[in-house]
Design a protein around this motif. Sequence first.
Motif, PDB file in Angstrom:
ATOM      1  N   GLY A  99       0.789  -1.187   0.081  1.00  0.00           N
ATOM      2  CA  GLY A  99      -0.078   0.261   0.106  1.00  0.00           C
ATOM      3  C   GLY A  99       0.711   1.231   0.020  1.00  0.00           C
ATOM      4  N   GLU A 100       0.480   2.217   0.858  1.00  0.00           N
ATOM      5  CA  GLU A 100       0.924   3.315   0.858  1.00  0.00           C
ATOM      6  C   GLU A 100       1.152   4.054   2.213  1.00  0.00           C
ATOM      7  OE1 GLU A 100      -0.967   2.540  -2.853  1.00  0.00           O
ATOM      8  OE2 GLU A 100      -1.656   3.336  -0.854  1.00  0.00           O
ATOM      9  N   LEU A 101       2.157   4.895   2.636  1.00  0.00           N
ATOM     10  CA  LEU A 101       1.984   5.554   3.851  1.00  0.00           C
ATOM     11  C   LEU A 101       0.810   6.653   3.960  1.00  0.00           C
ATOM     12  CD1 LEU A 101       5.910   5.869   4.449  1.00  0.00           C
ATOM     13  CD2 LEU A 101       4.300   4.414   5.756  1.00  0.00           C
ATOM     14  N   VAL A 102       0.852   7.205   2.882  1.00  0.00           N
ATOM     15  CA  VAL A 102      -0.185   8.283   2.609  1.00  0.00           C
ATOM     16  C   VAL A 102      -0.356   8.560   1.546  1.00  0.00           C
ATOM     17  CG1 VAL A 102      -0.519  10.840   3.247  1.00  0.00           C
ATOM     18  CG2 VAL A 102       0.941   9.780   4.697  1.00  0.00           C
ATOM     19  N   GLN A 103      -1.877   8.572   1.061  1.00  0.00           N
ATOM     20  CA  GLN A 103      -2.354   8.959  -0.246  1.00  0.00           C
ATOM     21  C   GLN A 103      -3.586   9.837  -0.271  1.00  0.00           C
ATOM     22  OE1 GLN A 103      -2.584   5.853  -2.955  1.00  0.00           O
ATOM     23  NE2 GLN A 103      -4.604   6.623  -3.943  1.00  0.00           N
ATOM     24  N   GLY A 104      -3.473  10.940  -1.029  1.00  0.00           N
ATOM     25  CA  GLY A 104      -4.632  11.845  -0.988  1.00  0.00           C
ATOM     26  C   GLY A 104      -4.463  12.872  -1.960  1.00  0.00           C
ATOM     27  N   VAL A 105      -4.627  14.061  -1.483  1.00  0.00           N
ATOM     28  CA  VAL A 105      -4.337  15.552  -2.324  1.00  0.00           C
ATOM     29  C   VAL A 105      -3.454  16.447  -1.554  1.00  0.00           C
ATOM     30  CG1 VAL A 105      -6.137  15.138  -3.850  1.00  0.00           C
ATOM     31  CG2 VAL A 105      -6.631  16.582  -1.679  1.00  0.00           C
ATOM     32  N   LEU A 106      -2.642  16.818  -2.122  1.00  0.00           N
ATOM     33  CA  LEU A 106      -1.858  18.070  -1.485  1.00  0.00           C
ATOM     34  C   LEU A 106      -1.964  19.383  -2.555  1.00  0.00           C
ATOM     35  CD1 LEU A 106       0.223  18.269   0.937  1.00  0.00           C
ATOM     36  CD2 LEU A 106       2.114  17.906  -0.693  1.00  0.00           C
ATOM     37  N   CYS A 107      -2.633  20.260  -1.913  1.00  0.00           N
ATOM     38  CA  CYS A 107      -2.856  21.554  -2.617  1.00  0.00           C
ATOM     39  C   CYS A 107      -3.689  21.318  -3.907  1.00  0.00           C
ATOM     40  CB  CYS A 107      -1.586  22.486  -2.715  1.00  0.00           C
ATOM     41  SG  CYS A 107      -0.799  22.953  -1.403  1.00  0.00           S
ATOM     42  N   GLU A 108      -4.541  20.335  -3.839  1.00  0.00           N
ATOM     43  CA  GLU A 108      -5.314  19.873  -4.944  1.00  0.00           C
ATOM     44  C   GLU A 108      -4.550  18.902  -5.957  1.00  0.00           C
ATOM     45  OE1 GLU A 108      -8.419  20.379  -5.028  1.00  0.00           O
ATOM     46  OE2 GLU A 108      -8.688  21.845  -3.443  1.00  0.00           O
ATOM     47  N   ARG A 109      -3.358  18.638  -5.609  1.00  0.00           N
ATOM     48  CA  ARG A 109      -2.839  17.719  -6.451  1.00  0.00           C
ATOM     49  C   ARG A 109      -2.750  16.352  -5.783  1.00  0.00           C
ATOM     50  NH1 ARG A 109       3.880  18.381  -7.804  1.00  0.00           N
ATOM     51  NH2 ARG A 109       4.014  17.143  -9.650  1.00  0.00           N
ATOM     52  N   PRO A 110      -2.874  15.156  -6.656  1.00  0.00           N
ATOM     53  CA  PRO A 110      -2.943  13.777  -6.253  1.00  0.00           C
ATOM     54  C   PRO A 110      -1.327  13.440  -5.714  1.00  0.00           C
ATOM     55  CG  PRO A 110      -3.228  14.045  -8.627  1.00  0.00           C
ATOM     56  CD  PRO A 110      -3.378  15.390  -8.004  1.00  0.00           C
ATOM     57  N   PHE A 111      -1.429  12.748  -4.675  1.00  0.00           N
ATOM     58  CA  PHE A 111       0.063  12.329  -4.158  1.00  0.00           C
ATOM     59  C   PHE A 111      -0.195  10.961  -3.342  1.00  0.00           C
ATOM     60  CE2 PHE A 111      -1.151  14.200  -0.229  1.00  0.00           C
ATOM     61  CZ  PHE A 111      -0.256  13.539   0.801  1.00  0.00           C
ATOM     62  N   LEU A 112       0.968  10.312  -3.410  1.00  0.00           N
ATOM     63  CA  LEU A 112       1.019   9.332  -2.213  1.00  0.00           C
ATOM     64  C   LEU A 112       2.652   9.316  -1.831  1.00  0.00           C
ATOM     65  CD1 LEU A 112       3.008   7.036  -3.685  1.00  0.00           C
ATOM     66  CD2 LEU A 112       0.963   6.558  -5.086  1.00  0.00           C
ATOM     67  N   ILE A 113       2.824   8.912  -0.493  1.00  0.00           N
ATOM     68  CA  ILE A 113       4.161   8.612  -0.013  1.00  0.00           C
ATOM     69  C   ILE A 113       4.300   7.192  -0.067  1.00  0.00           C
ATOM     70  CG2 ILE A 113       5.511   8.898   2.003  1.00  0.00           C
ATOM     71  CD1 ILE A 113       4.336  11.394   2.533  1.00  0.00           C
ATOM     72  N   SER A 114       5.489   6.638  -0.734  1.00  0.00           N
ATOM     73  CA  SER A 114       5.467   5.124  -0.942  1.00  0.00           C
ATOM     74  C   SER A 114       6.038   4.404   0.265  1.00  0.00           C
ATOM     75  CB  SER A 114       6.348   5.003  -2.209  1.00  0.00           C
ATOM     76  OG  SER A 114       7.586   5.659  -1.820  1.00  0.00           O
ATOM     77  N   LEU A 115       5.810   3.340   0.030  1.00  0.00           N
ATOM     78  CA  LEU A 115       6.241   2.185   1.197  1.00  0.00           C
ATOM     79  C   LEU A 115       6.789   1.076   0.395  1.00  0.00           C
ATOM     80  CD1 LEU A 115       6.712   1.202   3.925  1.00  0.00           C
ATOM     81  CD2 LEU A 115       4.358   0.457   3.855  1.00  0.00           C
ATOM     82  N   PRO A 116       8.187   1.366   0.058  1.00  0.00           N
ATOM     83  CA  PRO A 116       8.883  -0.021  -0.785  1.00  0.00           C
ATOM     84  C   PRO A 116       9.051  -1.046   0.221  1.00  0.00           C
ATOM     85  CG  PRO A 116       9.957   2.246  -1.028  1.00  0.00           C
ATOM     86  CD  PRO A 116       8.961   2.465   0.286  1.00  0.00           C
ATOM     87  N   ILE A 117       8.635  -2.401  -0.458  1.00  0.00           N
ATOM     88  CA  ILE A 117       8.866  -3.626   0.228  1.00  0.00           C
ATOM     89  C   ILE A 117       9.628  -4.418  -0.729  1.00  0.00           C
ATOM     90  CG2 ILE A 117       7.744  -5.487   1.326  1.00  0.00           C
ATOM     91  CD1 ILE A 117       7.066  -3.079   2.779  1.00  0.00           C
ATOM     92  N   PRO A 118      11.030  -4.611  -0.425  1.00  0.00           N
ATOM     93  CA  PRO A 118      12.106  -5.567  -1.431  1.00  0.00           C
ATOM     94  C   PRO A 118      11.485  -6.573  -1.345  1.00  0.00           C
ATOM     95  CG  PRO A 118      13.227  -3.969   0.154  1.00  0.00           C
ATOM     96  CD  PRO A 118      11.726  -3.616   0.899  1.00  0.00           C
ATOM     97  N   ILE A 119      11.044  -7.383  -0.612  1.00  0.00           N
ATOM     98  CA  ILE A 119      10.604  -8.905  -0.767  1.00  0.00           C
ATOM     99  C   ILE A 119       9.548  -9.079  -1.615  1.00  0.00           C
ATOM    100  CG2 ILE A 119      11.448  -9.594   1.869  1.00  0.00           C
ATOM    101  CD1 ILE A 119       8.634  -9.944   2.707  1.00  0.00           C
TER     102      ILE A 119
END
Length: 288
Positions: A13-33
């Motif tokens: 999934g993602e740490l955070v996902q939504g909008v930032l100043c009306e801009r869609p964004f996410l903060i990634s959660l890389p899982i190497p396995i």
Amino acid sequence: MKVGIGRCNGTFGELVQGVLCERPFLISLPIPILKSNAVFIPYNKMGEITGSLSNTKAVEACKKVFQWFDLKGGGHLEVNSNIPRGKGLASSSADVVAAMKAVADSYSIPLSEEIISRISSEIEPTDGVMYKEVVAYDYIHGQLIETLGPLPSFVLIGMDLGGTINTLEFNRQPKRYSKEDQAVFSKAYDLVKLGIEFQDLSFVCQAATLSASINQKILPKRYFNEFKSFALKYDGGLIIAHSGTVLGVLLNPSFENIGEIAETISKRIIQLSNQPNMKPFYYFHRSN
């Protein structure tokens, strides 16, 4: 030319996902396995780029790399992945990125994260998995917002609720976030930055729980309250796939009784699933 190899991790999934100043964004959660491995076998003559029917997006990505760099010839793409599809784990994005890296390796061309990002976004919304570290990323337009860096150490225990979500269809649906929601996204963004800057997982956990709570109004998940109670009880965070079917708990591995806590949560997950042979998702990230 040579046989090219490309790799890309998935996400939980993602740490955070939504909008930032009306801009869609996410903060990634890389899982190497969770990973996708691609092999590109070049042809020495003009020809098509081929691959299995299950990898049509990855094949399309290879074709776009050929067009971008004006490459000649063709080849065959093989993709191997342990990332379940339709769960919100970036399976499709990882396949696409790994495929492009395999072509780049085969032809020894300089394929930057920016080019990968631009090509990926022409195919579908993408998750920022072309970047190894945690990033803030505009997943609709395929644009890096900010590289945030490596996460502090954490333990992740999660489960799949079953079924699948069509990410393309989900992303086409308008998301109605209130001004209060948008203020929370901004706060969550800042909390992740603080957590990474000071290598303090508690900030990251707060951010993930805030974002997951907003998403519950958009794509509700069973056992949400149960997992949230786990997070609160053990000073952790609630982590979800905002457009998928998984949810879990982020925990601090430095807790003296972390093994007992993990076992307690795992047993409860098995009970909730009503599948005695189910194996909860488990991942331990150790910071550098």
